[in-house]
Design a protein around this motif. Structure first.
Motif, PDB file in Angstrom:
ATOM      1  N   ILE A  52      11.409   4.662   5.021  1.00  0.00           N
ATOM      2  CA  ILE A  52      11.161   3.974   3.746  1.00  0.00           C
ATOM      3  C   ILE A  52      11.850   2.615   3.779  1.00  0.00           C
ATOM      4  CG2 ILE A  52      11.457   3.973   1.252  1.00  0.00           C
ATOM      5  CD1 ILE A  52      11.285   6.908   1.196  1.00  0.00           C
ATOM      6  N   GLY A  53      11.080   1.579   3.976  1.00  0.00           N
ATOM      7  CA  GLY A  53      11.605   0.225   3.872  1.00  0.00           C
ATOM      8  C   GLY A  53      11.139  -0.365   2.558  1.00  0.00           C
ATOM      9  N   SER A  54      11.547  -1.587   2.297  1.00  0.00           N
ATOM     10  CA  SER A  54      11.084  -2.222   1.061  1.00  0.00           C
ATOM     11  C   SER A  54       9.583  -2.432   1.099  1.00  0.00           C
ATOM     12  CB  SER A  54      11.801  -3.566   0.871  1.00  0.00           C
ATOM     13  OG  SER A  54      11.518  -4.430   1.957  1.00  0.00           O
ATOM     14  N   GLY A  55       8.963  -2.232   2.285  1.00  0.00           N
ATOM     15  CA  GLY A  55       7.512  -2.327   2.394  1.00  0.00           C
ATOM     16  C   GLY A  55       6.780  -1.307   1.559  1.00  0.00           C
ATOM     17  N   VAL A  56       7.512  -0.250   1.125  1.00  0.00           N
ATOM     18  CA  VAL A  56       6.873   0.742   0.263  1.00  0.00           C
ATOM     19  C   VAL A  56       6.317   0.081  -0.992  1.00  0.00           C
ATOM     20  CG1 VAL A  56       9.012   1.330  -0.943  1.00  0.00           C
ATOM     21  CG2 VAL A  56       7.195   3.000  -0.829  1.00  0.00           C
ATOM     22  N   LEU A  57       6.972  -0.997  -1.429  1.00  0.00           N
ATOM     23  CA  LEU A  57       6.538  -1.686  -2.643  1.00  0.00           C
ATOM     24  C   LEU A  57       5.323  -2.575  -2.406  1.00  0.00           C
ATOM     25  CD1 LEU A  57      10.102  -2.611  -3.909  1.00  0.00           C
ATOM     26  CD2 LEU A  57       8.683  -0.693  -4.626  1.00  0.00           C
ATOM     27  N   SER A  58       4.906  -2.731  -1.139  1.00  0.00           N
ATOM     28  CA  SER A  58       3.707  -3.503  -0.835  1.00  0.00           C
ATOM     29  C   SER A  58       2.499  -2.599  -0.613  1.00  0.00           C
ATOM     30  CB  SER A  58       3.929  -4.373   0.409  1.00  0.00           C
ATOM     31  OG  SER A  58       4.064  -3.553   1.561  1.00  0.00           O
ATOM     32  N   LEU A  59       2.701  -1.277  -0.732  1.00  0.00           N
ATOM     33  CA  LEU A  59       1.585  -0.357  -0.498  1.00  0.00           C
ATOM     34  C   LEU A  59       0.493  -0.498  -1.556  1.00  0.00           C
ATOM     35  CD1 LEU A  59       3.431   2.866   0.700  1.00  0.00           C
ATOM     36  CD2 LEU A  59       1.973   1.358   2.046  1.00  0.00           C
ATOM     37  N   ALA A  60       0.872  -0.941  -2.757  1.00  0.00           N
ATOM     38  CA  ALA A  60      -0.145  -1.172  -3.787  1.00  0.00           C
ATOM     39  C   ALA A  60      -1.132  -2.235  -3.311  1.00  0.00           C
ATOM     40  CB  ALA A  60       0.509  -1.606  -5.098  1.00  0.00           C
ATOM     41  N   TRP A  61      -0.610  -3.259  -2.611  1.00  0.00           N
ATOM     42  CA  TRP A  61      -1.481  -4.290  -2.043  1.00  0.00           C
ATOM     43  C   TRP A  61      -2.403  -3.689  -0.995  1.00  0.00           C
ATOM     44  CZ3 TRP A  61      -2.369  -6.125   2.866  1.00  0.00           C
ATOM     45  CH2 TRP A  61      -3.089  -7.313   2.966  1.00  0.00           C
ATOM     46  N   SER A 291       6.048  10.428   2.167  1.00  0.00           N
ATOM     47  CA  SER A 291       4.623  10.471   1.820  1.00  0.00           C
ATOM     48  C   SER A 291       4.435  10.538   0.308  1.00  0.00           C
ATOM     49  CB  SER A 291       3.949  11.684   2.479  1.00  0.00           C
ATOM     50  OG  SER A 291       3.950  11.566   3.877  1.00  0.00           O
ATOM     51  N   LEU A 292       5.279  11.347  -0.355  1.00  0.00           N
ATOM     52  CA  LEU A 292       5.197  11.451  -1.814  1.00  0.00           C
ATOM     53  C   LEU A 292       5.445  10.098  -2.460  1.00  0.00           C
ATOM     54  CD1 LEU A 292       5.029  13.107  -4.429  1.00  0.00           C
ATOM     55  CD2 LEU A 292       7.477  13.579  -4.191  1.00  0.00           C
ATOM     56  N   PHE A 293       6.488   9.407  -2.002  1.00  0.00           N
ATOM     57  CA  PHE A 293       6.791   8.098  -2.578  1.00  0.00           C
ATOM     58  C   PHE A 293       5.718   7.078  -2.212  1.00  0.00           C
ATOM     59  CE2 PHE A 293      10.962   9.796  -3.458  1.00  0.00           C
ATOM     60  CZ  PHE A 293      11.371   9.085  -4.558  1.00  0.00           C
ATOM     61  N   TYR A 294       5.185   7.171  -1.014  1.00  0.00           N
ATOM     62  CA  TYR A 294       4.149   6.233  -0.596  1.00  0.00           C
ATOM     63  C   TYR A 294       2.907   6.372  -1.461  1.00  0.00           C
ATOM     64  CZ  TYR A 294       6.533   4.694   3.685  1.00  0.00           C
ATOM     65  OH  TYR A 294       7.403   4.127   4.577  1.00  0.00           O
ATOM     66  N   VAL A 295       2.472   7.610  -1.667  1.00  0.00           N
ATOM     67  CA  VAL A 295       1.272   7.845  -2.475  1.00  0.00           C
ATOM     68  C   VAL A 295       1.500   7.387  -3.911  1.00  0.00           C
ATOM     69  CG1 VAL A 295      -0.228   9.616  -3.462  1.00  0.00           C
ATOM     70  CG2 VAL A 295       0.382   9.722  -1.036  1.00  0.00           C
ATOM     71  N   LEU A 296       2.680   7.709  -4.457  1.00  0.00           N
ATOM     72  CA  LEU A 296       2.970   7.310  -5.831  1.00  0.00           C
ATOM     73  C   LEU A 296       3.051   5.792  -5.964  1.00  0.00           C
ATOM     74  CD1 LEU A 296       5.637   9.961  -6.894  1.00  0.00           C
ATOM     75  CD2 LEU A 296       3.315   9.721  -7.772  1.00  0.00           C
ATOM     76  N   CYS A 297       3.821   5.150  -5.067  1.00  0.00           N
ATOM     77  CA  CYS A 297       3.950   3.690  -5.141  1.00  0.00           C
ATOM     78  C   CYS A 297       2.610   3.005  -4.919  1.00  0.00           C
ATOM     79  CB  CYS A 297       4.962   3.199  -4.103  1.00  0.00           C
ATOM     80  SG  CYS A 297       6.675   3.291  -4.642  1.00  0.00           S
TER      81      CYS A 297
END
Length: 483
Positions: A52-61, A291-297
């Motif tokens: 989990i890097g700060s890239g998790v916050l770019s998954l919406a993009w 995966s849970l955080f990725y899907v949610l984010c």
């Protein structure tokens, strides 16, 4: 100073008082090294910190490029692929038997024991090139989060249209100073507390991002979303759609990859229960959580921002208020990256120090450990070579981060180049060699299909990264004169 010790390894494996008492045997593992103390918890923390890097916050993009159907499917598929290949790699830590065999301390050692030949050098180039690139990228990303705190306060004070563009450089220097201190942690075995802290930080800022996105949706924001993502002819051209789709798939694939440090993490585990079994459980816990955080984010972020999702909705100011919560999230990102930097640079440190120790075994500068009694800490073993070389490494990565403002695009290419060999190819090839799977059997065939499919993903993602890099270079022309 309590005294000096000259060792034939870079790290003092035993404290002097332990040796004097004659208790060496019960304090050593089967390979003669100090007993490992890693557990399922610490291994899971290392994995979460690495993944989990700060890239998790770019998954919406990324989801906005792929849409409601392909986006979540790609997330789930790559989580399964990463988990599967990681379990194969975990069985290779000991060889030839995964439970009683000889330990392999690094990824290169694992490849050397199971495959050999030129593949060892190729593995080293891919692994250490990626690790060095990640540490430079994290220096840039951490400074962006630090700057975001200052920008958030500026926007709150002067309005959202204010020109708030502080320089990244002072914050890169601050980050580097912190890393110079933390880099004196001798090895991966002493890093557990930092990884646990970093894992908590990653949960915290990801939760803030998810919470703000839910609040935005609940507040009545009407974001335009589609089944296939950004629409050709409305949001972007057909060629841009293709390139961004490639880039998004690559971003998601690389978001799960942590194979560059998997073996080093496994080498911290206690020998009972067997390391491969604990590592598989830690991999499941780490991948499931991420995966849970990725899907949610990704999905909640896409619902909040739709096809206009920013590259990072915390540092890119998808949200402006509440400003204190945005500040807190970015502080959490910076703290997490401080820990993640260490997770990725420790294998580089270990590789260089081991090589130098073998190359110059008689050098007191390289091999001598100086025992220092530190109040409230105890005995700290200071190695002058370790102090100098690690300090120089951190300074060099900080300077490179300052010189290349578009290094994240370079990092995307490095990730594409290393994803297939390290996460997929080597684990599969070593599994085939170790278990002697017959050529053209059903298992051999589908493993090869999986490997070739992931190779294609790496190729198209690399192409997308190169295209993005060319665009960034064209935009960044500081010496171009205006006509």
């Amino acid at each position: 100073m309590a005294g000096n010790l000259s060792t034939n390894t870079l790290f003092v494996e035993q404290a002097p008082e332990t040796i004097e008492k004659g208790d060496i045997g019960k304090n050593l593992d089967d390979d003669g090294r100090f007993k490992r103390t890693g557990t399922l918890l610490t291994a899971s923390a290392h994995i979460i910190t690495a993944v989990i890097g700060s890239g998790v916050l770019s998954l919406a993009w990324s989801i906005s490029q792929l849409g409601w159907i392909a986006g979540p499917v790609v997330l789930v598929v790559f989580s399964f692929i990463t988990y599967f290949t990681s379990t194969l790699l975990a069985d290779c830590y000991r060889s030839p038997d995964p439970i009683t065999g000889k330990r392999n301390y690094t990824y290169m050692d694992v490849v050397r024991a199971n495959l050999g030949g030129m593949k060892v050098q190729l593995c080293g180039i891919a692994q250490y090139g990626n690790l060095i690139g990640v540490t430079i990228g994290y220096t840039i990303t951490a400074s962006i989060s630090m700057v975001a705190v200052r920008r958030s306060n500026c926007y709150h004070k002067h309005g959202h249209q204010a020109k708030c563009n502080p320089s990244d450089y002072p914050y890169m220097i601050i980050f580097a100073c912190i890393q110079i201190v933390l880099s004196q942690i001798p090895n991966f075995h002493k890093l557990s507390w930092l990884s646990i802290l970093a894992a908590v930080m990653s949960f915290s800022y990801a939760s803030i991002g998810i919470g703000l996105s839910i609040a935005r949706v609940a507040g009545g924001a009407h974001a335009r979303t589609t089944l296939t993502g950004r629409t050709v002819g409305v949001d972007l051209s057909s060629s841009e759609k293709v390139w961004r789709t490639f880039e998004s798939i690559g971003n998601i694939a690389f978001a799960y990859a942590y194979s560059t440090v998997l073996v080093e993490i496994q080498d911290t585990l206690k020998s009972s229960p067997p390391e491969n079994k604990v590592m598989k459980k830690a991999t499941f816990a780490g991948i499931s959580t991420t995966s849970l955080f990725y899907v949610l984010c990704g999905c909640v972020g896409y619902a909040a921002f739709g096809n206009d999702a920013p590259g990072n909705f915390l540092t890119g100011f998808g949200f402006f208020e509440p400003f204190w919560l945005i500040d807190l999230a970015n502080v959490f990102i910076a703290i997490h990256l401080i820990g993640a930097y260490q997770v990725f640079c420790q294998p580089v440190f270990g590789f260089v120090e081991k090589w130098c120790n073998k190359r110059w075994p008689e050098s007191k500068f390289i091999t001598t450990e100086h025992c220092i009694d530190v109040p409230l800490y105890g005995i700290y073993y200071l190695n002058l070579f370790r102090l100098v070389w690690r300090t120089v490494y951190v300074i060099v990565t900080a300077v490179l981060a300052m010189l290349f403002p578009f290094f994240n695009e370079v990092m995307g290419f490095l990730g594409a180049a290393s994803f297939w060999p390290l996460t997929v190819y080597f684990p599969i090839e070593m599994h085939i060699a170790r278990t002697k799977i017959p050529k053209f059997s059903f298992t051999w065939t589908w493993l090869k299909i999986l490997s070739w499919t992931c190779l294609m993903v790496s190729v198209v993602a690399a192409a997308g990264s190169i295209q993005g890099l060319i665009k960034e270079i064209e935009k960044y022309k500081p010496f171009q004169t205006q006509e």
